[in-house]
Scaffold this motif. Structure first.
Motif, PDB file in Angstrom:
ATOM      1  N   GLN A 162       0.857  -1.188   0.000  1.00 45.77           N
ATOM      2  CA  GLN A 162       0.000   0.000   0.000  1.00 45.77           C
ATOM      3  C   GLN A 162       0.889   1.232   0.000  1.00 45.77           C
ATOM      4  O   GLN A 162       1.865   1.301   0.742  1.00 45.77           O
ATOM      5  CB  GLN A 162      -0.920   0.020   1.217  1.00 45.77           C
ATOM      6  CG  GLN A 162      -1.912  -1.126   1.277  1.00 45.77           C
ATOM      7  CD  GLN A 162      -2.891  -1.121   0.135  1.00 45.77           C
ATOM      8  OE1 GLN A 162      -2.974  -2.094  -0.591  1.00 45.77           O
ATOM      9  NE2 GLN A 162      -3.620  -0.052  -0.062  1.00 45.77           N
ATOM     10  N   SER A 163       0.544   2.212  -0.821  1.00 42.31           N
ATOM     11  CA  SER A 163       1.299   3.456  -0.886  1.00 42.31           C
ATOM     12  C   SER A 163       0.326   4.596  -1.165  1.00 42.31           C
ATOM     13  O   SER A 163      -0.648   4.416  -1.899  1.00 42.31           O
ATOM     14  CB  SER A 163       2.344   3.379  -2.007  1.00 42.31           C
ATOM     15  OG  SER A 163       3.144   4.540  -2.026  1.00 42.31           O
ATOM     16  N   ILE A 164       0.581   5.746  -0.584  1.00 42.26           N
ATOM     17  CA  ILE A 164      -0.249   6.921  -0.847  1.00 42.26           C
ATOM     18  C   ILE A 164       0.457   7.756  -1.895  1.00 42.26           C
ATOM     19  O   ILE A 164       1.564   8.250  -1.675  1.00 42.26           O
ATOM     20  CB  ILE A 164      -0.481   7.743   0.434  1.00 42.26           C
ATOM     21  CG1 ILE A 164      -1.230   6.899   1.467  1.00 42.26           C
ATOM     22  CG2 ILE A 164      -1.242   9.030   0.107  1.00 42.26           C
ATOM     23  CD1 ILE A 164      -1.324   7.530   2.838  1.00 42.26           C
ATOM     24  N   ILE A 165      -0.179   7.886  -3.051  1.00 40.98           N
ATOM     25  CA  ILE A 165       0.383   8.709  -4.136  1.00 40.98           C
ATOM     26  C   ILE A 165      -0.113  10.137  -3.964  1.00 40.98           C
ATOM     27  O   ILE A 165      -1.300  10.367  -3.730  1.00 40.98           O
ATOM     28  CB  ILE A 165      -0.030   8.166  -5.519  1.00 40.98           C
ATOM     29  CG1 ILE A 165       0.753   6.907  -5.828  1.00 40.98           C
ATOM     30  CG2 ILE A 165       0.167   9.201  -6.595  1.00 40.98           C
ATOM     31  CD1 ILE A 165       0.780   6.523  -7.286  1.00 40.98           C
ATOM     32  N   GLY A 187      -1.875  18.167  -5.554  1.00 35.67           N
ATOM     33  CA  GLY A 187      -1.728  17.782  -4.160  1.00 35.67           C
ATOM     34  C   GLY A 187      -2.699  16.709  -3.688  1.00 35.67           C
ATOM     35  O   GLY A 187      -2.670  16.316  -2.526  1.00 35.67           O
ATOM     36  N   PHE A 188      -3.560  16.222  -4.580  1.00 37.78           N
ATOM     37  CA  PHE A 188      -4.518  15.172  -4.220  1.00 37.78           C
ATOM     38  C   PHE A 188      -3.775  13.906  -3.826  1.00 37.78           C
ATOM     39  O   PHE A 188      -2.781  13.537  -4.445  1.00 37.78           O
ATOM     40  CB  PHE A 188      -5.448  14.883  -5.412  1.00 37.78           C
ATOM     41  CG  PHE A 188      -6.503  13.849  -5.137  1.00 37.78           C
ATOM     42  CD1 PHE A 188      -7.618  14.159  -4.383  1.00 37.78           C
ATOM     43  CD2 PHE A 188      -6.386  12.566  -5.647  1.00 37.78           C
ATOM     44  CE1 PHE A 188      -8.604  13.209  -4.141  1.00 37.78           C
ATOM     45  CE2 PHE A 188      -7.354  11.610  -5.416  1.00 37.78           C
ATOM     46  CZ  PHE A 188      -8.472  11.935  -4.655  1.00 37.78           C
ATOM     47  N   ASP A 200      -6.899  11.023  -9.928  1.00 39.62           N
ATOM     48  CA  ASP A 200      -8.368  11.002  -9.937  1.00 39.62           C
ATOM     49  C   ASP A 200      -8.968  12.394  -9.838  1.00 39.62           C
ATOM     50  O   ASP A 200     -10.110  12.603 -10.221  1.00 39.62           O
ATOM     51  CB  ASP A 200      -8.895  10.158  -8.774  1.00 39.62           C
ATOM     52  CG  ASP A 200      -8.758   8.668  -9.010  1.00 39.62           C
ATOM     53  OD1 ASP A 200      -8.450   8.254 -10.150  1.00 39.62           O
ATOM     54  OD2 ASP A 200      -8.969   7.896  -8.045  1.00 39.62           O
ATOM     55  N   ASN A 201      -8.225  13.352  -9.322  1.00 39.99           N
ATOM     56  CA  ASN A 201      -8.748  14.698  -9.109  1.00 39.99           C
ATOM     57  C   ASN A 201      -8.571  15.602 -10.335  1.00 39.99           C
ATOM     58  O   ASN A 201      -9.535  16.121 -10.870  1.00 39.99           O
ATOM     59  CB  ASN A 201      -8.089  15.322  -7.882  1.00 39.99           C
ATOM     60  CG  ASN A 201      -8.679  16.656  -7.517  1.00 39.99           C
ATOM     61  OD1 ASN A 201      -9.884  16.770  -7.325  1.00 39.99           O
ATOM     62  ND2 ASN A 201      -7.843  17.670  -7.406  1.00 39.99           N
TER      63      ASN A 201
END
Length: 68
Positions: free
Chosen positions: A6-9, A15-16, A34-35
């Motif tokens: 799991q990683s937060i991109i 900045g999303f 996605d933003n």
């Protein structure tokens, strides 16, 4: 050492942030935010978008400490 998948991109354009599951057997070269729908590509010297924009390096780098 356990491998994290799991990683937060974080999009460098808007900045999303979004948590994603990284592929365990390959590098991901493109990722669409996605933003703002910016298509991210790895920075020079990185093997994938997770190494460039993620909170955790890709599984290949975690395993052998080098790009795949």
């Amino acid at each position: 050492m356990s491998i994290q998948i799991q990683s937060i991109i974080t999009c460098p354009n808007c900045g999303f942030q979004k948590e994603e599951t990284m592929p365990e057997d390959s590098c991901q070269f493109f990722y669409e935010c996605d933003n703002c729908h910016t298509v991210l590509k790895p920075k020079q010297g990185d093997c994938c978008v997770y190494c460039s924009y993620g909170s955790v390096k890709c599984p290949s780098v975690q395993q052998v400490n080098k790009c795949c």
